[in-house]
Enzyme design. Structure first.
Site, short mmCIF file in Angstrom:
data_model
loop_
_atom_site.label_atom_id
_atom_site.label_comp_id
_atom_site.label_asym_id
_atom_site.label_seq_id
_atom_site.Cartn_x
_atom_site.Cartn_y
_atom_site.Cartn_z
CB CYS A 194 56.31 45.15 59.87
SG CYS A 194 57.98 45.39 61.03
CG ASN A 229 52.08 42.61 63.51
OD1 ASN A 229 50.92 42.30 63.72
ND2 ASN A 229 52.74 42.14 64.77
CB CYS A 233 60.50 48.79 62.08
SG CYS A 233 60.33 48.10 61.30
CD GLU A 250 53.97 49.43 59.28
OE1 GLU A 250 53.85 47.81 59.41
OE2 GLU A 250 54.47 50.25 60.14
CD GLU A 282 55.05 38.62 66.65
OE1 GLU A 282 54.95 38.89 67.20
OE2 GLU A 282 55.28 40.23 66.81
CB CYS A 335 58.24 49.81 57.43
SG CYS A 335 57.97 47.30 58.18
#
Ligand code: THU
Length: 160
Positions: A73, A62, A112, A75, A64, A115
């Protein structure tokens, strides 16, 4: 008369003593890659590794941003890179491992919604399901055999 539309979903609990060598290396790679996450806002470090049908393996974490919604993210980062560079190779498996910066051990993790929808995109593109493996704090891996198990009522067709 009103009726219900019900779908049954399931995750498999996959104990470490049964992991294949391939799965073990994907999980270890995800864990290793999580260490390089850029997560100064959540301190939640996530790594994801991805196996393609051509045998290539990729990993990402990830990333940010001070403008929070800009963050991505693990993924989606790994899928975007792999699919951008190997658009003709089917994704087979994705492994996800997370850890809180100031805690030992593994944190619970589930992809999430964004994703899940992204994984769905490549299942639809390749007409083939993707296995999602999530390492749990108890040492088992939770396995979703296809995104249907994580996103049962999903949007995947503009024309129906
Ligand atoms: N995150 C991931 O990278 N993957 C997941 O499966 C769950 C959440 C990231 C997003 C954000 O950077 C941080 O973890 C906390 O939500």
């Amino acid at each position: 008369m009103r009726k219900k539309i019900e779908l049954k979903v399931a995750l498999e609990v996959y104990p470490p003593e049964e992991w294949t060598a391939e799965d073990r290396s994907l999980i270890e790679l995800a864990q290793e890659t999580s260490k390089n996450a850029h997560a100064p806002y959540s301190d939640f470090l996530v790594g994801a590794s991805l196996l393609l049908e051509n045998g290539k393996v990729f990993a990402a974490n990830n990333q940010e941003n001070v403008s929070f919604p800009v963050g991505i993210c693990a993924e989606r980062a790994v899928l975007s890179y792999a699919m951008g560079n190997f658009p003709d190779s089917k994704p087979l498996k994705i492994a996800i491992v997370a850890k809180r910066r100031n805690e030992n051990g593994v944190a619970n993790v589930m992809p999430c919604g964004l994703c899940r929808q992204t994984i769905n995109e490549y299942e639809v593109k390749f007409k083939s399901s993707i296995t999602v493996m999530m390492l749990s704090p108890d040492g088992n891996v939770l396995v979703a055999h296809g995104i249907e198990q994580l996103l049962p009522f999903r949007f995947n067709d503009l024309n129906s």
